[in-house]
Design a protein around this motif. Sequence first.
Motif, PDB file in Angstrom:
ATOM      1  N   GLN A   1      16.645   6.302  15.813  1.00  0.00           N
ATOM      2  CA  GLN A   1      15.380   6.359  16.537  1.00  0.00           C
ATOM      3  C   GLN A   1      14.364   5.398  15.919  1.00  0.00           C
ATOM      4  OE1 GLN A   1      14.714   8.268  19.310  1.00  0.00           O
ATOM      5  NE2 GLN A   1      16.918   8.622  19.250  1.00  0.00           N
ATOM      6  N   ALA A   2      13.457   4.914  16.753  1.00  0.00           N
ATOM      7  CA  ALA A   2      12.354   4.088  16.255  1.00  0.00           C
ATOM      8  C   ALA A   2      11.561   4.900  15.238  1.00  0.00           C
ATOM      9  CB  ALA A   2      11.473   3.644  17.401  1.00  0.00           C
ATOM     10  N   TYR A   3      11.094   4.228  14.221  1.00  0.00           N
ATOM     11  CA  TYR A   3      10.423   4.906  13.108  1.00  0.00           C
ATOM     12  C   TYR A   3       9.338   3.991  12.570  1.00  0.00           C
ATOM     13  CZ  TYR A   3       9.903   6.285   8.183  1.00  0.00           C
ATOM     14  OH  TYR A   3       9.409   6.636   6.966  1.00  0.00           O
ATOM     15  N   HIS A   4       8.203   4.573  12.199  1.00  0.00           N
ATOM     16  CA  HIS A   4       7.181   3.802  11.491  1.00  0.00           C
ATOM     17  C   HIS A   4       6.499   4.697  10.475  1.00  0.00           C
ATOM     18  CE1 HIS A   4       3.634   5.481  13.599  1.00  0.00           C
ATOM     19  NE2 HIS A   4       4.447   5.557  14.640  1.00  0.00           N
ATOM     20  N   ALA A   5       6.059   4.099   9.391  1.00  0.00           N
ATOM     21  CA  ALA A   5       5.363   4.812   8.323  1.00  0.00           C
ATOM     22  C   ALA A   5       4.551   3.797   7.528  1.00  0.00           C
ATOM     23  CB  ALA A   5       6.366   5.524   7.409  1.00  0.00           C
ATOM     24  N   PRO A   6       3.462   4.242   6.908  1.00  0.00           N
ATOM     25  CA  PRO A   6       2.608   3.308   6.170  1.00  0.00           C
ATOM     26  C   PRO A   6       3.252   2.801   4.882  1.00  0.00           C
ATOM     27  CG  PRO A   6       1.819   5.550   5.901  1.00  0.00           C
ATOM     28  CD  PRO A   6       2.945   5.606   6.895  1.00  0.00           C
ATOM     29  N   VAL A   7       2.729   1.691   4.407  1.00  0.00           N
ATOM     30  CA  VAL A   7       3.047   1.154   3.085  1.00  0.00           C
ATOM     31  C   VAL A   7       1.769   1.275   2.261  1.00  0.00           C
ATOM     32  CG1 VAL A   7       3.558  -0.941   1.779  1.00  0.00           C
ATOM     33  CG2 VAL A   7       4.834  -0.435   3.867  1.00  0.00           C
ATOM     34  N   VAL A   8       1.878   1.860   1.075  1.00  0.00           N
ATOM     35  CA  VAL A   8       0.712   2.057   0.218  1.00  0.00           C
ATOM     36  C   VAL A   8       0.975   1.414  -1.143  1.00  0.00           C
ATOM     37  CG1 VAL A   8      -0.797   3.745  -0.893  1.00  0.00           C
ATOM     38  CG2 VAL A   8       0.130   4.206   1.390  1.00  0.00           C
ATOM     39  N   ILE A   9       0.083   0.515  -1.523  1.00  0.00           N
ATOM     40  CA  ILE A   9       0.146  -0.130  -2.836  1.00  0.00           C
ATOM     41  C   ILE A   9      -1.083   0.362  -3.610  1.00  0.00           C
ATOM     42  CG2 ILE A   9       0.298  -2.317  -4.074  1.00  0.00           C
ATOM     43  CD1 ILE A   9       2.543  -1.867  -1.949  1.00  0.00           C
ATOM     44  N   GLN A  10      -0.861   1.102  -4.686  1.00  0.00           N
ATOM     45  CA  GLN A  10      -1.970   1.642  -5.475  1.00  0.00           C
ATOM     46  C   GLN A  10      -2.612   0.542  -6.332  1.00  0.00           C
ATOM     47  OE1 GLN A  10      -3.219   4.596  -5.091  1.00  0.00           O
ATOM     48  NE2 GLN A  10      -1.606   5.579  -3.914  1.00  0.00           N
ATOM     49  N   ASP A  11      -3.597   0.911  -7.145  1.00  0.00           N
ATOM     50  CA  ASP A  11      -4.354  -0.043  -7.966  1.00  0.00           C
ATOM     51  C   ASP A  11      -3.497  -0.709  -9.045  1.00  0.00           C
ATOM     52  OD1 ASP A  11      -6.555   0.775  -6.524  1.00  0.00           O
ATOM     53  OD2 ASP A  11      -7.378   2.036  -8.111  1.00  0.00           O
ATOM     54  N   ASN A  12      -3.870  -1.951  -9.366  1.00  0.00           N
ATOM     55  CA  ASN A  12      -3.301  -2.718 -10.485  1.00  0.00           C
ATOM     56  C   ASN A  12      -1.783  -2.877 -10.403  1.00  0.00           C
ATOM     57  OD1 ASN A  12      -5.890  -2.977 -11.716  1.00  0.00           O
ATOM     58  ND2 ASN A  12      -5.680  -0.855 -12.368  1.00  0.00           N
ATOM     59  N   VAL A  13      -1.316  -3.258  -9.240  1.00  0.00           N
ATOM     60  CA  VAL A  13       0.112  -3.497  -9.027  1.00  0.00           C
ATOM     61  C   VAL A  13       0.335  -4.995  -8.909  1.00  0.00           C
ATOM     62  CG1 VAL A  13       1.988  -3.239  -7.331  1.00  0.00           C
ATOM     63  CG2 VAL A  13       0.592  -1.263  -7.957  1.00  0.00           C
ATOM     64  N   TYR A  14       1.450  -5.460  -9.438  1.00  0.00           N
ATOM     65  CA  TYR A  14       1.878  -6.850  -9.268  1.00  0.00           C
ATOM     66  C   TYR A  14       3.202  -6.834  -8.499  1.00  0.00           C
ATOM     67  CZ  TYR A  14       3.797 -11.446 -10.158  1.00  0.00           C
ATOM     68  OH  TYR A  14       4.341 -12.694  -9.997  1.00  0.00           O
TER      69      TYR A  14
END
Length: 190
Positions: free
Chosen positions: A127-140
Amino acid sequence: MKNVLKQLFANIWFVFVLIRLKIFSKVLGFKYVCRMITLLDERLLVNVLRSFGAKIGENVDIGYGIMFHNCKDFRNLTIGDNCHIGKECFFDLRDRVSIGNGVVISMRTTFLTHIDMTKSELSKYYQAYHAPVVIQDNVYIGAVSTVLSGVEIDANSLIGANSLVNKSCLPNSIYIGVPAKLKKAINFDE
């Protein structure tokens, strides 16, 4: 006086570009705006993205050639303060991409927020699927990496170049590989 004239010209140019993009988005559709953004000067880019709904903090620089997909505006894009987004990054904005403060994203990094096999026979099974991407603070995030939908990269983490991040990452950690695996924890006390 020279700096005042330079700033005045920059403001006039921004208004001209923005009006042009707004008109073309109504006439030709938002895909036109997404194509034109890849050509924008880095100084104009942040303000244009804000004008179309992105929430972008202070002291953010975004390299040229940035690409957007699956969006009718940029409301699904949030970038915190003091961030760097490298050249030719790709953002799928079917769902939200949220980037914290002090994040460095190297060139040609891809953020995918959905999967949809509509025209394939596989759509019967997946099935089609979507979800957010979250990058927290101070990530490289190293160059040519890919971050998949539903992933959260926790604070103070490093993702090695050319990694595929398909699962959420712990804070204070280094992840490398395809798929990205925990290489080691970062001890800030040492």
